[in-house]
Design a protein around this motif. Structure first.
Motif, PDB file in Angstrom:
ATOM      1  N   PRO A  48     -30.947  16.681 -45.130  1.00 33.44           N
ATOM      2  CA  PRO A  48     -29.758  17.466 -44.790  1.00 33.44           C
ATOM      3  C   PRO A  48     -29.950  18.233 -43.475  1.00 33.44           C
ATOM      4  O   PRO A  48     -31.049  18.711 -43.172  1.00 33.44           O
ATOM      5  CB  PRO A  48     -29.623  18.433 -45.978  1.00 33.44           C
ATOM      6  N   LEU A  51     -31.448  21.728 -43.737  1.00 35.03           N
ATOM      7  CA  LEU A  51     -32.796  21.901 -44.276  1.00 35.03           C
ATOM      8  C   LEU A  51     -33.785  21.925 -43.114  1.00 35.03           C
ATOM      9  O   LEU A  51     -34.284  20.885 -42.680  1.00 35.03           O
ATOM     10  CB  LEU A  51     -33.122  20.768 -45.253  1.00 35.03           C
ATOM     11  N   ASP A 423     -29.159  26.574 -48.643  1.00 30.68           N
ATOM     12  CA  ASP A 423     -28.373  26.016 -47.552  1.00 30.68           C
ATOM     13  C   ASP A 423     -27.861  27.182 -46.705  1.00 30.68           C
ATOM     14  O   ASP A 423     -27.140  28.047 -47.216  1.00 30.68           O
ATOM     15  CB  ASP A 423     -27.207  25.213 -48.127  1.00 30.68           C
ATOM     16  N   TRP A 433     -31.229  23.120 -51.900  1.00 29.28           N
ATOM     17  CA  TRP A 433     -31.990  21.941 -52.298  1.00 29.28           C
ATOM     18  C   TRP A 433     -33.245  22.336 -53.050  1.00 29.28           C
ATOM     19  O   TRP A 433     -33.805  23.426 -52.852  1.00 29.28           O
ATOM     20  CB  TRP A 433     -32.371  21.137 -51.045  1.00 29.28           C
ATOM     21  N   VAL A 450     -36.557  15.628 -52.044  1.00 28.16           N
ATOM     22  CA  VAL A 450     -35.510  16.620 -51.816  1.00 28.16           C
ATOM     23  C   VAL A 450     -34.328  16.263 -52.702  1.00 28.16           C
ATOM     24  O   VAL A 450     -33.789  15.144 -52.618  1.00 28.16           O
ATOM     25  CB  VAL A 450     -35.076  16.636 -50.336  1.00 28.16           C
ATOM     26  N   LEU A 451     -33.921  17.192 -53.571  1.00 30.79           N
ATOM     27  CA  LEU A 451     -32.785  16.982 -54.462  1.00 30.79           C
ATOM     28  C   LEU A 451     -31.715  18.020 -54.173  1.00 30.79           C
ATOM     29  O   LEU A 451     -32.036  19.183 -53.823  1.00 30.79           O
ATOM     30  CB  LEU A 451     -33.199  17.092 -55.930  1.00 30.79           C
ATOM     31  N   ASP A 452     -30.463  17.641 -54.305  1.00 28.05           N
ATOM     32  CA  ASP A 452     -29.364  18.592 -54.223  1.00 28.05           C
ATOM     33  C   ASP A 452     -29.404  19.447 -55.488  1.00 28.05           C
ATOM     34  O   ASP A 452     -29.310  18.917 -56.606  1.00 28.05           O
ATOM     35  CB  ASP A 452     -28.038  17.840 -54.118  1.00 28.05           C
TER      36      ASP A 452
END
Length: 481
Positions: A48, A51, A423, A433, A450-452
């Motif tokens: 992202p 990030l 974020d 994240w 990396v996960l939402d």
């Protein structure tokens, strides 16, 4: 206090072979050999744009073959830094060059025994100013008032710079007496850092507050009836809250038997005091025996304080020199999520289970420390229960709805601690994240996933392949750019 002189980076390499086949040096507990710097790490998926910063994980990476019994609590600290920038992702790892490690490097072999044989002090001629106990600084990494501190609860913090290089032990300008917990709590609204230390000898508990500039402004001794292992605590906007659980240091058997013993007959208490209070202000509330290694968060609403963590009914960490070197001494029964409460008005307190999923490494969005928060994150056993801390699943809880969402790492996958990276453009608590170092047995590799945080079940939106595996370790943090 500065670390002992150490050889250059190029000359520092682990020589561990695990000749005794010790459990805590098998598989991904085996240390990596070298320190490296790699730019342009391979990424599957999309990082992202918001990030930007560094995910840094601390953990044991012994430099030398251990003397006698080895527990993963003993290993020399190593920081693994994964930096997300506009031009890609880079990796760097560095040993924490403690004074104890400096003495061993000068000697060319291990000098210090581990915790199980802690009374087997090394020859002072070999340790010099490093002292009789090594401070490996191997448990956590935090930042407060512009200083990054690597933590180990048996000694003072060790300051490192943004390149992960060691600056030396830090004692708050000489004001810190004793050790510092690996789990301080930083109030994001005031900038204060609250922390404590426990000791095998009186005073068994000492509590501190550092202000937003990093000055240590409040230190008090707190009375406990016995020396206990107290790993974590919580704060509210007004209170410091402790759990005095009966995981007691056995001084008579120190170095000859289990280092700590579970003594439920001693009882368990919740202690509450004002954040700038003293021992005279500390109130205790009896509850059913149990232990919490890691808490999520806590807050106060009127006279009611609520907090949560992963509760162990009868912990055993396996620090025992009488166990055969090639056998696992720890009990693998993990903790399970639990809620605690204290009513300051009525003088009552209690707890209740909140889920039956075994897990630990409790984390939140740290911007909500000390105030009500909705989302909580945990590492868990989604399949069969393995060794302590050897989890396979990332979990997100919505504490308002009671919903639980999970991502299983897959065949041969082992997850570490999930860290929340907010974020910068977000407004909601879970806008951000989760980052986790996931080890895969099949390829003997580590992917930083990396996960939402809003959709954990969807799995990683990006995987960064590490240029070398990251051994199993302890805690991590996010340091935004």
């Amino acid at each position: 206090m500065a670390p002992a002189t150490a050889p250059s980076v190029a000359n520092l390499a682990s020589t561990v072979t695990n000749a005794a086949n010790q459990p805590d040096l098998r598989g991904n507990l085996m240390p990596v050999r070298s320190e490296i710097d790699i730019d342009g790490c391979h990424v599957d998926g999309t990082i992202p744009t918001g990030l930007r910063g560094s995910f840094i994980r601390n953990g044991p990476n012994p430099a030398f073959e251990p003397l006698g019994s080895y527990h993963m609590f003993d290993g020399d600290g190593m920081l693994h830094g994964i930096t997300f920038g506009d031009d890609g992702v880079s990796y760097r790892n560095r040993w924490i060059r403690s004074r104890g490690l400096g003495a061993e490097l000068a000697h060319g072999a291990a000098v210090y025994h581990g915790l199980a044989e802690v009374m087997s002090f090394p020859d002072p001629k070999l340790t010099g100013d490093a002292g009789p106990l090594k401070n490996p600084a191997n448990t956590h990494i935090i930042e407060h008032a512009g200083r990054r501190l690597a933590l180990w609860e048996g000694g003072p913090p060790t300051e490192v710079d943004t390149n992960l290089d060691t600056l030396g032990e830090y004692d708050f300008g000489g004001r810190l007496v004793g050790a510092m917990t690996a789990h301080p709590r930083i109030d994001p609204r005031t900038g204060e850092m609250c922390f404590f230390s426990y000791s095998l000898f009186e005073p068994y508990l000492r509590y501190h507050v550092a202000d937003s500039t990093g000055a240590l402004v409040h230190s008090v001794d707190l009375d406990l009836p016995a020396p206990v292992m107290m790993h974590d605590f919580i704060i509210t906007e007004e209170h410091a809250v402790f759990l005095d659980s009966p995981i007691v240091f056995d001084l008579e058997n120190l170095g000859t038997g289990p280092m700590v013993n579970w003594k439920p007959e001693n009882g368990t208490r919740i202690g509450v005091m004002p954040r700038r209070g003293t021992n005279a202000d500390l109130r205790w509330f009896e509850i059913e025996p149990g232990h919490v290694q890691h808490f999520w968060n806590g807050w106060a609403t009127g006279n009611r304080i609520e907090f949560s963590g992963s509760r162990l009914a009868d912990p055993n960490f396996g620090i025992d020199p009488t166990s055969p070197l090639d056998e696992q001494a720890a009990d693998n029964q993990p903790g399970r999520p639990a809620r605690y409460w204290v009513d300051l008005g009525s003088g009552s307190a209690g707890w209740e289970p909140s889920d039956d999923l075994p897990g630990d490494f409790c984390r939140i969005n740290d911007a909500y420390t000390g105030v009500p928060n909705r989302y909580a994150y945990m590492s868990a056993f989604g399949g069969s229960v393995g060794n302590q801390g050897d989890f396979d699943t990332m979990v997100a809880y919505d504490q308002s709805t009671g919903e639980r969402s999970m991502w299983h790492s897959g065949a041969g996958g082992h997850v570490g601690e999930s860290v929340f990276a907010p974020d910068p453009a977000g407004t909601a608590e879970n806008d951000g994240w989760l980052i986790n170092a996931v080890y895969y047995e099949g390829g003997d590799r580590t992917d930083v996933c990396v996960l939402d945080a809003r959709d954990v079940e969807a799995g990683p939106i990006a995987r960064v392949t590490m240029p070398q595996r990251i051994p199993f370790g302890f805690h991590a943090n996010w340091f935004g750019a």
